[in-house]
Design a protein around this motif. Structure first.
Motif, PDB file in Angstrom:
ATOM      1  N   ASN A 178      -5.477   1.325   9.122  1.00 44.07           N
ATOM      2  CA  ASN A 178      -6.405   2.358   8.616  1.00 44.07           C
ATOM      3  C   ASN A 178      -7.321   1.812   7.526  1.00 44.07           C
ATOM      4  O   ASN A 178      -7.518   2.449   6.489  1.00 44.07           O
ATOM      5  CB  ASN A 178      -5.636   3.568   8.079  1.00 44.07           C
ATOM      6  N   GLY A 179      -7.844   0.619   7.733  1.00 43.30           N
ATOM      7  CA  GLY A 179      -8.778   0.027   6.773  1.00 43.30           C
ATOM      8  C   GLY A 179      -8.127  -0.632   5.579  1.00 43.30           C
ATOM      9  O   GLY A 179      -8.802  -1.138   4.687  1.00 43.30           O
ATOM     10  N   VAL A 180      -6.794  -0.600   5.521  1.00 41.93           N
ATOM     11  CA  VAL A 180      -6.082  -1.234   4.403  1.00 41.93           C
ATOM     12  C   VAL A 180      -5.557  -2.590   4.863  1.00 41.93           C
ATOM     13  O   VAL A 180      -4.917  -2.698   5.922  1.00 41.93           O
ATOM     14  CB  VAL A 180      -4.907  -0.355   3.928  1.00 41.93           C
ATOM     15  N   TRP A 181      -5.888  -3.612   4.075  1.00 42.05           N
ATOM     16  CA  TRP A 181      -5.393  -4.965   4.398  1.00 42.05           C
ATOM     17  C   TRP A 181      -4.003  -5.096   3.769  1.00 42.05           C
ATOM     18  O   TRP A 181      -3.883  -5.091   2.531  1.00 42.05           O
ATOM     19  CB  TRP A 181      -6.360  -5.996   3.828  1.00 42.05           C
ATOM     20  N   ILE A 182      -2.987  -5.175   4.609  1.00 43.93           N
ATOM     21  CA  ILE A 182      -1.610  -5.245   4.112  1.00 43.93           C
ATOM     22  C   ILE A 182      -1.124  -6.694   4.183  1.00 43.93           C
ATOM     23  O   ILE A 182      -1.178  -7.329   5.250  1.00 43.93           O
ATOM     24  CB  ILE A 182      -0.667  -4.345   4.938  1.00 43.93           C
ATOM     25  N   LEU A 183      -0.703  -7.208   3.038  1.00 49.68           N
ATOM     26  CA  LEU A 183      -0.131  -8.566   3.008  1.00 49.68           C
ATOM     27  C   LEU A 183       1.359  -8.436   2.704  1.00 49.68           C
ATOM     28  O   LEU A 183       1.733  -7.885   1.654  1.00 49.68           O
ATOM     29  CB  LEU A 183      -0.795  -9.431   1.929  1.00 49.68           C
ATOM     30  N   ARG A 184       2.169  -8.888   3.628  1.00 54.13           N
ATOM     31  CA  ARG A 184       3.627  -8.835   3.427  1.00 54.13           C
ATOM     32  C   ARG A 184       4.070 -10.203   2.917  1.00 54.13           C
ATOM     33  O   ARG A 184       3.943 -11.216   3.615  1.00 54.13           O
ATOM     34  CB  ARG A 184       4.290  -8.506   4.766  1.00 54.13           C
ATOM     35  N   LEU A 185       4.511 -10.212   1.682  1.00 61.08           N
ATOM     36  CA  LEU A 185       4.841 -11.485   1.024  1.00 61.08           C
ATOM     37  C   LEU A 185       6.330 -11.758   1.183  1.00 61.08           C
ATOM     38  O   LEU A 185       7.164 -10.893   0.911  1.00 61.08           O
ATOM     39  CB  LEU A 185       4.484 -11.414  -0.466  1.00 61.08           C
ATOM     40  N   GLN A 196     -14.662 -11.575   1.400  1.00 65.71           N
ATOM     41  CA  GLN A 196     -15.173 -11.132   2.706  1.00 65.71           C
ATOM     42  C   GLN A 196     -15.334  -9.617   2.780  1.00 65.71           C
ATOM     43  O   GLN A 196     -15.737  -9.080   3.809  1.00 65.71           O
ATOM     44  CB  GLN A 196     -14.226 -11.604   3.808  1.00 65.71           C
ATOM     45  N   GLY A 197     -14.971  -8.940   1.713  1.00 64.07           N
ATOM     46  CA  GLY A 197     -15.223  -7.504   1.676  1.00 64.07           C
ATOM     47  C   GLY A 197     -14.003  -6.623   1.857  1.00 64.07           C
ATOM     48  O   GLY A 197     -14.125  -5.395   1.944  1.00 64.07           O
ATOM     49  N   ARG A 198     -12.823  -7.227   1.935  1.00 62.66           N
ATOM     50  CA  ARG A 198     -11.625  -6.380   2.032  1.00 62.66           C
ATOM     51  C   ARG A 198     -11.341  -5.795   0.653  1.00 62.66           C
ATOM     52  O   ARG A 198     -10.969  -6.526  -0.260  1.00 62.66           O
ATOM     53  CB  ARG A 198     -10.442  -7.205   2.532  1.00 62.66           C
ATOM     54  N   ASN A 199     -11.566  -4.530   0.523  1.00 64.61           N
ATOM     55  CA  ASN A 199     -11.436  -3.953  -0.826  1.00 64.61           C
ATOM     56  C   ASN A 199     -10.333  -2.910  -0.940  1.00 64.61           C
ATOM     57  O   ASN A 199     -10.225  -2.234  -1.956  1.00 64.61           O
ATOM     58  CB  ASN A 199     -12.781  -3.401  -1.316  1.00 64.61           C
ATOM     59  N   LYS A 200      -9.526  -2.770   0.115  1.00 62.88           N
ATOM     60  CA  LYS A 200      -8.319  -1.939   0.029  1.00 62.88           C
ATOM     61  C   LYS A 200      -7.154  -2.853   0.390  1.00 62.88           C
ATOM     62  O   LYS A 200      -7.003  -3.247   1.558  1.00 62.88           O
ATOM     63  CB  LYS A 200      -8.391  -0.767   1.004  1.00 62.88           C
ATOM     64  N   ILE A 201      -6.381  -3.193  -0.626  1.00 64.66           N
ATOM     65  CA  ILE A 201      -5.334  -4.200  -0.396  1.00 64.66           C
ATOM     66  C   ILE A 201      -3.971  -3.646  -0.808  1.00 64.66           C
ATOM     67  O   ILE A 201      -3.812  -3.093  -1.897  1.00 64.66           O
ATOM     68  CB  ILE A 201      -5.653  -5.497  -1.170  1.00 64.66           C
ATOM     69  N   LEU A 202      -3.025  -3.816   0.081  1.00 65.07           N
ATOM     70  CA  LEU A 202      -1.648  -3.424  -0.216  1.00 65.07           C
ATOM     71  C   LEU A 202      -0.769  -4.671  -0.168  1.00 65.07           C
ATOM     72  O   LEU A 202      -0.730  -5.369   0.857  1.00 65.07           O
ATOM     73  CB  LEU A 202      -1.159  -2.396   0.822  1.00 65.07           C
ATOM     74  N   LEU A 203      -0.130  -4.973  -1.282  1.00 61.50           N
ATOM     75  CA  LEU A 203       0.791  -6.117  -1.328  1.00 61.50           C
ATOM     76  C   LEU A 203       2.207  -5.584  -1.172  1.00 61.50           C
ATOM     77  O   LEU A 203       2.730  -4.901  -2.066  1.00 61.50           O
ATOM     78  CB  LEU A 203       0.629  -6.876  -2.650  1.00 61.50           C
ATOM     79  N   ASP A 204       2.800  -5.854  -0.017  1.00 61.46           N
ATOM     80  CA  ASP A 204       4.171  -5.411   0.259  1.00 61.46           C
ATOM     81  C   ASP A 204       5.112  -6.537  -0.181  1.00 61.46           C
ATOM     82  O   ASP A 204       5.137  -7.611   0.424  1.00 61.46           O
ATOM     83  CB  ASP A 204       4.318  -5.117   1.755  1.00 61.46           C
ATOM     84  N   ALA A 205       5.860  -6.272  -1.259  1.00 60.81           N
ATOM     85  CA  ALA A 205       6.671  -7.343  -1.869  1.00 60.81           C
ATOM     86  C   ALA A 205       8.161  -7.171  -1.586  1.00 60.81           C
ATOM     87  O   ALA A 205       9.005  -7.695  -2.300  1.00 60.81           O
ATOM     88  CB  ALA A 205       6.426  -7.362  -3.379  1.00 60.81           C
ATOM     89  N   ARG A 236       6.133   1.389   1.549  1.00 60.08           N
ATOM     90  CA  ARG A 236       4.821   1.121   2.130  1.00 60.08           C
ATOM     91  C   ARG A 236       4.122   2.436   2.509  1.00 60.08           C
ATOM     92  O   ARG A 236       2.912   2.581   2.313  1.00 60.08           O
ATOM     93  CB  ARG A 236       4.961   0.219   3.359  1.00 60.08           C
ATOM     94  N   ALA A 237       4.904   3.363   3.063  1.00 53.03           N
ATOM     95  CA  ALA A 237       4.312   4.650   3.491  1.00 53.03           C
ATOM     96  C   ALA A 237       3.683   5.379   2.305  1.00 53.03           C
ATOM     97  O   ALA A 237       2.554   5.889   2.387  1.00 53.03           O
ATOM     98  CB  ALA A 237       5.387   5.524   4.132  1.00 53.03           C
ATOM     99  N   GLU A 238       4.388   5.378   1.192  1.00 56.06           N
ATOM    100  CA  GLU A 238       3.843   6.043  -0.003  1.00 56.06           C
ATOM    101  C   GLU A 238       2.619   5.287  -0.531  1.00 56.06           C
ATOM    102  O   GLU A 238       1.640   5.886  -0.984  1.00 56.06           O
ATOM    103  CB  GLU A 238       4.909   6.102  -1.107  1.00 56.06           C
ATOM    104  N   ALA A 239       2.678   3.965  -0.464  1.00 51.09           N
ATOM    105  CA  ALA A 239       1.564   3.152  -0.969  1.00 51.09           C
ATOM    106  C   ALA A 239       0.302   3.379  -0.149  1.00 51.09           C
ATOM    107  O   ALA A 239      -0.810   3.443  -0.693  1.00 51.09           O
ATOM    108  CB  ALA A 239       1.961   1.678  -0.948  1.00 51.09           C
ATOM    109  N   LEU A 240       0.469   3.562   1.157  1.00 46.67           N
ATOM    110  CA  LEU A 240      -0.702   3.752   2.029  1.00 46.67           C
ATOM    111  C   LEU A 240      -1.431   5.058   1.707  1.00 46.67           C
ATOM    112  O   LEU A 240      -2.630   5.171   1.931  1.00 46.67           O
ATOM    113  CB  LEU A 240      -0.269   3.735   3.503  1.00 46.67           C
ATOM    114  N   LYS A 241      -0.698   6.004   1.171  1.00 44.54           N
ATOM    115  CA  LYS A 241      -1.335   7.287   0.800  1.00 44.54           C
ATOM    116  C   LYS A 241      -2.253   7.140  -0.401  1.00 44.54           C
ATOM    117  O   LYS A 241      -3.018   8.029  -0.741  1.00 44.54           O
ATOM    118  CB  LYS A 241      -0.249   8.327   0.470  1.00 44.54           C
ATOM    119  N   GLU A 242      -2.157   6.024  -1.089  1.00 41.97           N
ATOM    120  CA  GLU A 242      -2.981   5.789  -2.295  1.00 41.97           C
ATOM    121  C   GLU A 242      -4.437   5.480  -1.941  1.00 41.97           C
ATOM    122  O   GLU A 242      -5.304   5.490  -2.799  1.00 41.97           O
ATOM    123  CB  GLU A 242      -2.420   4.623  -3.106  1.00 41.97           C
TER     124      GLU A 242
END
Lengths: 110, 324
Positions: A9-16, A38-47, A103-109
């Motif tokens: 959904n437009g969020v770039w998720i990086l699973r570290l 490159q313009g990815r401005n919605k980033i979720l870092l899954d740690a 992650r589910a809660e973070a995506l709502k942000e």
């Protein structure tokens, strides 16, 4: 350290996964900052699987967050391991970032 | 070999204010309310129990360290405002009779590292020899600049002691009796130099005024190798990590980065120095606590192989002495 990325959904998720230290930080920094450039401005870092972070990793988190803020973007963390959470608290970094339990809660942000 | 700390403040002298002093007194008196302090020994015992910031100050003087080898060779690193008190102390020995040769290593010539020289009393005793060494080519010019008549009443060329300035280079070894000294350039506006001072098998590294712009292993390697296996690393810890991240290119570092570097370089003791003038004694105590917590959190990771057992972390403060 392994980094798995997906777009959701437009969020770039990086699973570290693994250890983010001075030996692994260069590749992660390049990948993360290049994505922002490159313009990815919605980033979720899954740690969830991030076992360890050193000052080298903390610096990248801060740097990426600053770059995103300059571009009106947003970076959110989720599922911090107890170690990473403790390190964030020790260096007074927890207040700098939005950190969600799952992650589910973070995506709502976004 | 031992090192004495005569000045640990960064950037500018920062004397304790009356408000800060009164806060300490109030803190002590508050804790003394329910105590029976009838004898001097009672008072001594009570003071020994109090937390560091109530009974001490980090000290307001800028950088000056004194190194003494076991054979008595003395080397001074930097001439910040802490050099004034050191100068008076030295006058009690051969320097008071004009019989001292004093090697002085300058990390760089920023004001806070040279401002103590005009107030360093051995400079005004005929017969003394002050041997200034540093990595910069303009040592004499910088020292003359600060004693120009516009700024100070006595020109450097008018002082009684003999003063020489010698540039040293990376890769060279300076031998001063039983001490061997090497230097390494550091990232700092205008450049700065770390010094590795070795007696026998034991080394002390003084690395103040240094920024580590990139923290990946390849970028850190030259510094880690220079610091490797040192007994003591005196480390620029001017800022908290979060303050540091906001002050890129200011030329300083943080205690948290110091911990990671010491663990990589197998350093036995990390000593924090060049404190930010806006940080109080209480804040410095909190910084030490957080640094200790970060070290413990890091050291308990199974993949961290630190051969020394437990990294010791000390807050640099005036009058601190460390024996190696």
């Amino acid at each position: 350290m392994e980094i798995n990325t997906i777009m959701e959904n437009g969020v770039w998720i990086l699973r570290l996964q693994g250890k983010l230290d001075s030996f692994t930080s260069k590749d992660f920094q390049e990948q993360l900052l290049e994505g922002i450039a490159q313009g990815r401005n919605k980033i979720l870092l899954d740690a969830e699987l991030l076992e360890y972070v050193s000052s080298a990793g903390l610096r990248i988190f801060y740097l990426a967050s600053q770059r995103l803020q300059e571009r009106g973007g947003k970076m959110v963390f989720c599922s911090l391991t107890p170690h990473v959470r403790r390190v964030f608290d020790i260096v007074d970094m927890s207040g700098e970032f939005r950190i969600l339990p799952t992650r589910a809660e973070a995506l709502k942000e976004f | 070999m031992k090192v004495r700390f005569w000045g640990v403040q960064g950037s500018t002298p920062t004397p304790l204010s009356n408000e800060q002093l009164q806060k300490k007194f109030k803190g002590v008196l508050r804790l003394a309310q329910d105590r029976s302090l009838r004898t001097d020994q009672d008072i001594e015992n009570f003071l020994a129990e109090l937390p560091f910031p109530l009974t001490h100050t980090i000290g307001g003087n800028t950088t000056c360290f004194e190194i003494l080898s076991s054979a008595g060779t003395r080397v001074i690193v930097d001439m910040g405002s802490g050099a004034r008190r050191l100068g008076w102390e030295l006058l009690r020995g051969p320097a008071g009779e004009g019989k001292a040769t004093l090697p002085i290593l300058l990390t760089h010539c920023h004001w806070d590292h040279i401002m103590g020289l005009p107030f360093f009393m051995p400079l005004y005793v005929t017969g003394n020899k002050l041997q200034i060494y540093g990595g910069h080519p303009y040592l004499r010019e910088a020292l003359e600049w600060q004693t120009h008549p516009h700024s100070f009443p006595v020109r450097l060329e008018e002082v009684e002691a003999e003063l020489t300035c010698t540039q040293i280079h990376e890769g060279e070894e300076l031998v001063l009796d039983d001490l061997k000294i090497r230097c390494k350039s550091l990232e700092h506006p205008g450049g700065s130099f770390a010094y590795r001072i070795t007696e026998g098998e034991k080394s002390l590294v003084i690395a103040t005024d240094a920024e580590y712009k990139e923290l990946d292993a390849e970028s850190l390697r030259p510094f880690v190798e220079f610091y490797r296996d040192a007994e003591v690393l005196v480390f620029d810890a001017q800022y908290t990590l979060m303050d540091l991240f906001q002050k890129l290119d200011w030329g300083h570092s943080s205690s948290i980065i110091g911990v990671d570097i010491c663990l990589m370089a197998n350093v036995a003791k990390l000593v924090l120095t060049h404190h930010d003038p806006t940080y109080s004694d209480e804040m410095m105590t909190e910084i030490l606590g957080r640094t200790e917590a970060f070290k413990q959190e890091t050291q308990r990771q199974e993949h961290i192989h630190y051969k020394r057992g437990d990294l010791e972390i000390l807050m640099g403060y005036e009058s601190l002495e460390i024996e190696m």
